[in-house]
Design a protein around this motif. Sequence first.
Motif, PDB file in Angstrom:
ATOM      1  N   PRO A  66       0.812  -1.214   0.000  1.00 16.04           N
ATOM      2  CA  PRO A  66       0.000   0.000   0.000  1.00 16.04           C
ATOM      3  C   PRO A  66       0.848   1.267   0.000  1.00 16.04           C
ATOM      4  O   PRO A  66       1.879   1.352   0.675  1.00 16.04           O
ATOM      5  N   ALA A  67       0.423   2.246  -0.759  1.00 14.19           N
ATOM      6  CA  ALA A  67       1.175   3.495  -0.900  1.00 14.19           C
ATOM      7  C   ALA A  67       0.923   4.407   0.294  1.00 14.19           C
ATOM      8  O   ALA A  67      -0.223   4.581   0.724  1.00 14.19           O
ATOM      9  N   GLU A  68       1.997   5.003   0.832  1.00 14.52           N
ATOM     10  CA  GLU A  68       1.837   5.899   1.975  1.00 14.52           C
ATOM     11  C   GLU A  68       1.134   7.186   1.599  1.00 14.52           C
ATOM     12  O   GLU A  68       0.559   7.873   2.458  1.00 14.52           O
ATOM     13  N   ASP A  69       1.172   7.550   0.292  1.00 13.94           N
ATOM     14  CA  ASP A  69       0.539   8.797  -0.139  1.00 13.94           C
ATOM     15  C   ASP A  69      -0.876   8.583  -0.676  1.00 13.94           C
ATOM     16  O   ASP A  69      -1.437   9.465  -1.336  1.00 13.94           O
ATOM     17  N   ALA A  70      -1.463   7.437  -0.388  1.00 12.96           N
ATOM     18  CA  ALA A  70      -2.791   7.121  -0.920  1.00 12.96           C
ATOM     19  C   ALA A  70      -3.820   8.179  -0.512  1.00 12.96           C
ATOM     20  O   ALA A  70      -3.820   8.673   0.622  1.00 12.96           O
ATOM     21  N   ALA A  71      -4.685   8.516  -1.461  1.00  6.43           N
ATOM     22  CA  ALA A  71      -5.758   9.489  -1.232  1.00  6.43           C
ATOM     23  C   ALA A  71      -6.817   9.266  -2.288  1.00  6.43           C
ATOM     24  O   ALA A  71      -6.588   8.591  -3.305  1.00  6.43           O
ATOM     25  N   ASP A  72      -7.999   9.815  -2.055  1.00 10.59           N
ATOM     26  CA  ASP A  72      -9.053   9.707  -3.061  1.00 10.59           C
ATOM     27  C   ASP A  72      -8.610  10.409  -4.339  1.00 10.59           C
ATOM     28  O   ASP A  72      -7.969  11.470  -4.300  1.00 10.59           O
TER      29      ASP A  72
END
Length: 471
Positions: free
Chosen positions: A103-109
């Motif tokens: 999973p990416a630490e910068d994940a966002a909608d």
Amino acid sequence: MSTPSTNGSTTLSPQELVERGLAASTADDCIVILSNETSANLRWANNTLTTNGVMHGLSVTVISFVRSPAGTAAGSVSGAASTAEQVASLVEAADAEARASTPAEDAADLFGDWVSPDWAEPPATTDITVYADFAPALGEAFGRAEAGNRVLYGFVNHEVSTTYLGSTAGLRIRHVQPTGHYACTGKTADLAQSAWVGGATRDFRDVAALAMEESVAHRLAWGSRQVELPAGRYDTILPPTAVADLMIDTYWSAGARVAHEGQSVFSRRGGGTRIGEQVARSGVSLFSDPGYPGLECAPFVVATSSGNASSVFDNGMVCERTDWISDGRLAALAQTRHSARLTGQPPTPGIDNLVLSVDDGVGDVADLVAGTERGLLLTCLWYIREVDPQVLLLTGLTRDGVYLVEGGEITGSVNNFRFNESPLDLLNRFTHASGTHPAFSREWGDDYFSRTAMPALRVPDFNMSSVSQAR
């Protein structure tokens, strides 16, 4: 619209290639970024046009997103692609990379629900006709140089890039970016002296070959008297070109995350960033604005990969004028939504232009020269490298013209130097500034960052750390 090609296959429009890519993805979400680029160039040496060329390229980046209870993973794959099959191959690779990633630490909608009114338009292009006025005048410039015992070397390039960005979240946005520059080095017939002029342009309508040659000739005439000077600190005038060389490095060092982690000149002692602190003289402003006249650039984020100052999850985020330094205070750093969560500041994505202004700056380089009793006038800087990121100490060389100023006039040329300086220190130490004018960085403008506007600055104690034998 699809059209049949000469070999019987179907040529797809950029929009169709984007749609095919989005439809082919088996990931939870997908972004396809297509860039259609055309360029035209001329090159000359020894007062003779040597080459010209026109190029066309199509590049595609596919970013796939796969969600799981642990978070959202992303995979990004780029390559040349002009057919549905080639795009599908990139999609397959990006989907596989996303599934294999943590999973990416910068994940966002993802951003969505934005369709550019010009989305359906074909790519804008350029070709050799962009030089319809410049090229004939260049021939006359060669004649003038030959008659004056001068030799010209140079290069002009014009590119038009049309970006199409589509996503499964509903983005369909388009941007056309024209980028051009010219650069000409003149030498005396014995090759003992050299002088350089250069600049940026959107369409070459504002570039005159004869004026370019005249400027080179004028600078070479300044060098008819040559003076050798030792290393030391000199009252020095940096023209907008040289200021741009240094401010671009400053901008590239202004990432919020590295500052937050204590790795840059913008890090606060004890932790966090220096946002809100005085970092330059009062009246100094450094900002970016996608709509700045003559320096227009993409008004939204285009990110093909994630890094300290970019995030693939931010594709399509609107970019607006951002003040990085306002009245001498650090106002913002380049922030993704992820780094903004770390720093507690609003997201402020990087923008592809940069403007420096000084409240009381007036006139131009000639005005700064007229007010200088004894000092140096630089042309541009070269081979700039970072020595210490904690203070943003840079080193590099002067190039193609260092001139002696005496009694408010240019009286000769001097040898080149190596310098050691921090751009932030210069923004505190300068004594005089001109108005802000379009500028072109000799070091970074050709390939990386051409859209800048800068004042000339006069620094009373610019550090020429050693003499350079470079010409």
